[in-house]
Design an enzyme around this catalytic site. Structure first.
Site, short mmCIF file in Angstrom:
data_model
loop_
_atom_site.label_atom_id
_atom_site.label_comp_id
_atom_site.label_asym_id
_atom_site.label_seq_id
_atom_site.Cartn_x
_atom_site.Cartn_y
_atom_site.Cartn_z
N CYS A 162 0.80 -1.22 0.00
CA CYS A 162 0.00 0.00 0.00
C CYS A 162 0.83 1.27 0.00
O CYS A 162 0.29 2.37 -0.07
CB CYS A 162 -0.95 -0.01 1.19
SG CYS A 162 -1.99 -1.48 1.22
N HIS A 301 -2.32 8.18 5.82
CA HIS A 301 -2.61 6.85 5.27
C HIS A 301 -4.02 6.45 5.70
O HIS A 301 -4.80 5.96 4.89
CB HIS A 301 -1.56 5.85 5.74
CG HIS A 301 -1.66 4.53 5.05
ND1 HIS A 301 -1.60 4.38 3.68
CD2 HIS A 301 -1.83 3.26 5.55
CE1 HIS A 301 -1.72 3.10 3.36
NE2 HIS A 301 -1.87 2.41 4.48
N GLU A 312 -0.52 5.55 13.36
CA GLU A 312 -0.19 6.74 12.58
C GLU A 312 -0.34 8.01 13.41
O GLU A 312 0.43 8.96 13.26
CB GLU A 312 -1.04 6.81 11.32
CG GLU A 312 -0.56 7.87 10.34
CD GLU A 312 -1.26 7.84 9.00
OE1 GLU A 312 -0.84 8.61 8.11
OE2 GLU A 312 -2.21 7.06 8.82
N LYS A 333 -9.34 8.40 2.30
CA LYS A 333 -9.86 7.04 2.11
C LYS A 333 -11.30 6.94 2.62
O LYS A 333 -12.01 5.98 2.30
CB LYS A 333 -8.96 6.02 2.81
CG LYS A 333 -7.62 5.82 2.12
CD LYS A 333 -6.78 4.76 2.82
CE LYS A 333 -5.46 4.52 2.12
NZ LYS A 333 -4.52 5.66 2.24
N HIS A 338 -9.74 2.24 0.03
CA HIS A 338 -8.28 2.04 0.01
C HIS A 338 -7.88 1.43 -1.34
O HIS A 338 -8.18 0.28 -1.62
CB HIS A 338 -7.89 1.12 1.16
CG HIS A 338 -6.42 1.03 1.40
ND1 HIS A 338 -5.48 1.59 0.57
CD2 HIS A 338 -5.73 0.42 2.40
CE1 HIS A 338 -4.28 1.35 1.04
NE2 HIS A 338 -4.39 0.65 2.16
N PHE A 397 1.93 -3.19 4.03
CA PHE A 397 2.30 -4.49 4.59
C PHE A 397 3.77 -4.77 4.29
O PHE A 397 4.26 -4.48 3.19
CB PHE A 397 1.44 -5.60 3.99
CG PHE A 397 0.04 -5.67 4.52
CD1 PHE A 397 -0.41 -4.86 5.53
CD2 PHE A 397 -0.86 -6.59 3.97
CE1 PHE A 397 -1.71 -4.93 6.01
CE2 PHE A 397 -2.17 -6.69 4.44
CZ PHE A 397 -2.59 -5.86 5.46
#
Length: 411
Positions: A162, A301, A312, A333, A338, A397
């Site tokens: 991502c 994010h 975050e 998002k 996403h 990830f």
């Protein structure tokens, strides 16, 4: 070192199929999440996704192109055509040996993989298409764009889950700043709203499983319970300032900093203290040669998962200290879902448009405050604010962290 400017942008997204439509939807607080239409979800817990809508593929492609390009490559090529057109680079007026392409994808041609596996099982291995491999490979969006536009410089694909779209833009920025290329076509594309992808993320318990689109992707909200899969592409044309000025190009914005880091911790979970993400942000600030107090807005994010949003928040506090209280930080998002490897690219475009128009995007559908996510997340309504520097964060990830810093263009 060369200054690096943005001269063209293109987007395919769940809330608009060009950059103006995308940002208009952001300003209006539109949400692209709805019940999945691309396959039957009867046996799935996950029912919602943010699909691309009302995109006339035949406006851009022949039937042959549609047949022999995976959906993620189609998205990338469409966004690239928009970006190159806006940049005024549709005519090959010069040799393109120093024009490169760096376009990311987190998963690549997963729909093609699923379809060809089904064909093999049902009709035998000899019936698998000879186009299977080039359609499935993640680097073929970059390759096809390079072919479309005669880009003979660097042609690469970043695959960092991502964070891929942001990493691609950052690495393309460095190619120009350090003098290797004059122009880079860069960004990310993804099309993974497929049965196998949804099943896999569902099994990880990463996806939201409710049926209310307005309470599905709710970053930083106490009731968040997983992300919503999206799809699309974002492509930017980056150019050295000297090259852009030599051809009298219209400049949309400037990219001034890029930072990356790795948590080196866990295959899916971020470091709980946010230190990896903080390092990427600090690296970007140092790279830009600015003060942390110069940043007014962060496009987070912000996935709407419990672990990401909490981590975050801590990362921002660690990186910015006291200034974290004065930052606007939102997650778009909440509008788009996403987009995995395309998310950093689409969010980069949103940052550039935000700087241009002096409008900070909101985190929509926010209802219940989480004391562990206690920053100014610009709840529910966009904010009018002229400012100079925006940061965009992308985390993936594998522990990948990437931060980009954009500057409002003032000639």
């Amino acid at each position: 070192m060369e200054r690096v400017v943005i001269t063209g942008m293109g987007a395919v997204s769940p809330i608009g199929n060009d950059t103006d439509a995308l940002f208009t939807s952001i300003k209006e607080g539109k949400c692209g999440i709805a019940p999945i239409t691309s396959f039957d979800t009867t046996d799935f817990k996950v029912k919602l996704a943010a699909e691309v809508k009302d995109l006339d593929m035949e406006q851009y492609f022949s039937k042959r192109d549609l047949k022999f390009n995976d959906r993620f490559t189609q998205f990338a090529r469409i966004a690239a055509k928009q970006a190159m057109t806006e940049a005024g680079l549709t005519e090959e007026t010069e040799e393109r040996d120093r024009y490169g392409c760096l376009v990311a994808s987190g998963i690549g041609g997963i729909a093609t993989i699923e379809a060809c596996e089904q064909m093999k099982e049902e009709r035998g291995p000899s019936r698998v298409s000879p186009y299977f491999i080039p359609m499935a490979l993640s680097n073929l969006a970059a390759g096809q764009i390079a072919i479309d536009w005669g880009l003979k410089g660097t042609c690469e694909c970043v695959v960092t889950a991502c964070a891929a779209g942001a990493n691609a833009i950052g690495e393309a920025f460095r190619k120009i700043r350090d003098g290797y290329e004059d122009v880079m076509v860069t960004g990310g594309a993804e099309a993974s709203i497929t049965p196998l992808s949804i099943a896999g993320f569902q099994s990880m318990r990463a996806l939201h499983t409710g049926d209310d689109p307005d309470r599905a992707s709710i970053p930083f909200d106490k009731d968040r319970s997983g992300f919503v899969m999206g799809e699309g592409a974002g492509i930017l044309v980056l150019e050295s300032l000297s090259h852009a000025k030599a051809r009298n190009a219209k400049i949309l914005g400037e990219i001034v900093g890029y930072g990356a880091s790795c948590d080196a911790h866990h295959i899916t979970a971020p470091l709980s203290d946010g230190s990896g993400g903080a390092k990427a942000m600090l690296n970007a600030i140092k790279d830009a040669g600015i003060h942390k107090e110069d940043i007014a807005y962060i496009n987070a994010h912000g996935t709407s998962t419990n672990l990401n949003d909490k981590s975050e928040t801590l990362a921002v506090k660690t990186a910015f200290g006291e200034h974290a209280k004065h930052l606007a930080i939102s997650s778009t998002k909440s509008n788009t879902g996403h987009l995995l490897g395309a998310s950093g690219a689409v969010e980069a475009i949103i940052c550039v448009k935000s700087l241009q128009e002096g409008i900070i995007p909101a985190t929509i559908h926010y209802e219940n405050a989480d004391p562990e996510c206690d920053l100014d997340i610009v709840p529910n309504h966009c904010r009018k604010q002229d400012y100079t520097y925006a940061m965009s964060n992308s985390l993936g990830f594998g522990g990948h962290n990437a931060s980009l810093i954009f500057k409002k263009w003032e000639d």
